[in-house]
Design an enzyme around this catalytic site. Structure first.
Site, mmCIF file in Angstrom:
data_model
loop_
_atom_site.group_PDB
_atom_site.id
_atom_site.type_symbol
_atom_site.label_atom_id
_atom_site.label_comp_id
_atom_site.label_asym_id
_atom_site.label_seq_id
_atom_site.Cartn_x
_atom_site.Cartn_y
_atom_site.Cartn_z
ATOM 1 C CE LYS A 294 -13.226 -5.320 -4.853
ATOM 2 N NZ LYS A 294 -13.077 -4.533 -3.594
ATOM 3 C CD GLU A 313 -2.490 -0.709 -0.319
ATOM 4 O OE1 GLU A 313 -2.352 0.472 0.052
ATOM 5 O OE2 GLU A 313 -3.430 -1.092 -1.052
ATOM 6 C CB CYS A 409 -16.661 0.793 -2.726
ATOM 7 S SG CYS A 409 -18.078 0.283 -1.735
#
Length: 472
Positions: A294, A313, A409
């Site tokens: 993404k 991250e 998700c």
């Protein structure tokens, strides 16, 4: 002394060495890695196949069969376990895991493929002789001969409880999902039997490989030049490899100008990028950027507008994957290894923020079938504080008038709407905006304002998206 005592003994049958079948041995090795190391099949299988091809043992048909054996056995594990349990004289927990893996491979060949019965049994017994030994191979032979006495439908009539007596347990056995997952998916989906059965069936189908053409670096026209490639259903940057295909053989993917990315993930990034803002549109943040799919799409979209993406991250090795995915982006960007719940940036620094939180992954069971057996209901309690903490930081990181995209998700309500509702209570200066118009052409998006995608309705992973505007 009787005459019979003088009869010569029949000579012993010479020992026959088991025949090694590289395809089935590789499939067994992959299943053992999944079981012993909690590995994911989609990460274990490609290097095994590559090594086999390099040794000259495999051609394309062999690779396709090995892939089908691994994924088919994992997807149908719950169903096959119920059938195998009916064919053994002890609880399955007392059967050694390697033996269960061989039995699962045999059951899938008998009940889930067109391999003839005799060939399926004999090939699996030969595998058992190689990897388990002759003694346990006899046990495998006896069990598989019992399995072969019925087809799949016949076995389901025997081992699945009637739907009218226990709908969730019936669906769990027939469609090979843990009961708690069936219950959670049904709660999120709503509706009657037809919808949940369609969803569970879609989870057991092999997904297409979907590519993304990263804007400014590749075009869909270039990717459509690949064999058996079709345009994506919803994303203008998506291309589907309809016969599986090998993404690594595509020049644009190998060069990083395109990537493998489910269309649902592409839609999440596109919706955030398209959300209307009040004020400037210069600084974007991907707060949970690993492994970088993404982030790469967002960075390319930002570059087209003169905006800058910061990709954050927490895990350094995953931050390295993000940096690799963004390498070559046409505009400026930055990658940092930082904890999204304790960020190094100042509050109110960004115009757009995406936070795709860690979750149970129940929305990607087509791609990671083993995840359904690995997850437990109590995992939700472990993810809950992190998901809320990341969304809280995202709302603090966006300026007034900016937009946060909360994505996951997983369609589990405890990971989607419950998280968003809790944080909106804590942030009276934030409001949901309707995400549905930002997914143009996509049908069956529900009542909004958030969006839940589904494998059986949209051909995507079950991605969830809520768009939240900071108003004060």
């Amino acid at each position: 002394m009787s005459d019979t005592s003088r009869r010569p003994r029949r000579p012993a049958k010479p020992y026959r060495r088991p025949q090694k079948d590289p395809v089935r041995i590789l499939a067994f090795d992959a299943l053992r890695a999944v079981d012993e190391r909690d590995a994911y099949a989609n990460l274990v299988l490609p290097p095994l196949l590559r090594k086999a091809r390099e040794k000259g043992d495999f051609d394309a048909r062999d690779a396709a069969l090995a892939t089908e054996l691994v994924y088919g056995t994992l997807r149908r594990q719950g169903t096959y376990d119920a059938i195998i349990a009916a064919c053994v004289d002890r609880p399955l927990r007392e059967v050694d895991p390697p033996v269960l893996d061989v039995l699962g491979l045999g059951a899938h060949q008998l009940l889930g493929t067109r391999i003839p019965t005799h060939a399926a049994v004999s090939a699996t017994v030969e595998l058992a002789r190689v990897v388990l030994g002759d003694g346990r191979a006899k046990f495998v032979n006896a069990v598989l001969r019992k399995v072969a006495q019925n087809d799949l439908d016949g076995w389901l009539e025997k081992v699945a409880p009637p739907y009218d007596e226990d709908p969730e347990d019936h669906l769990a056995v027939v469609h090979s999902h843990p009961r708690w997952v069936v219950s959670a998916l049904w709660d999120s989906l709503g509706g009657g039997r037809a919808g949940i059965e369609d969803l569970l069936e879609a989870d057991n189908e092999r997904p297409e490989v979907t590519l993304v053409a990263r804007p400014g670096r590749a075009t869909t026209e270039e990717l459509l030049g690949e064999e058996a490639a079709l345009p994506g259903r919803w994303s203008p940057y998506a291309v589907r490899l309809t016969e599986g295909g090998e993404p690594g053989a595509v020049d644009a993917v190998r060069e990083g100008r395109a990537g493998v990315q489910d269309e649902g993930s592409q839609l999440v990034a596109l919706a955030l990028a398209g959300a209307p803002l009040d004020g400037p549109d210069e600084k974007w943040l991907d707060a949970c950027a690993g492994p970088g799919g993404k982030a790469a799409l967002l960075a390319a979209l930002a570059a087209e507008r003169g905006a800058v993406l910061l990709a954050s991250e927490k895990q350094p090795h995953r931050a390295g994957l993000v940096a690799r995915a963004l390498d070559g982006n046409p505009g400026p960007y930055q990658v940092v290894a930082a904890d999204g719940t304790r960020p190094p940036w100042r509050p109110g620094s960004f115009d757009r923020v995406l936070v795709d939180v860690p979750c149970t992954g129940l929305g990607a069971l087509r791609r990671r079938p083993e995840a359904r057996w690995r997850r437990r209901p109590e995992d939700l309690d472990g993810f809950a504080p992190l998901q809320r903490g990341l969304l809280r930081t995202a709302l603090e990181s966006v300026r007034v008038g900016g937009v946060v995209g909360y994505a996951t998700c997983s369609p589990h309500l405890a990971e989607t709407r419950a998280v968003v509702a809790d944080l909106l209570k804590q942030f009276p200066g934030a409001e949901l905006i309707d995400a549905r118009p930002l997914l143009p052409g996509v049908p069956a998006l529900g009542d909004g304002p958030d969006v839940q995608l589904w494998p059986h309705l949209h051909g995507t992973d079950a991605m969830y998206l809520a768009l939240i505007r900071r108003t004060g």
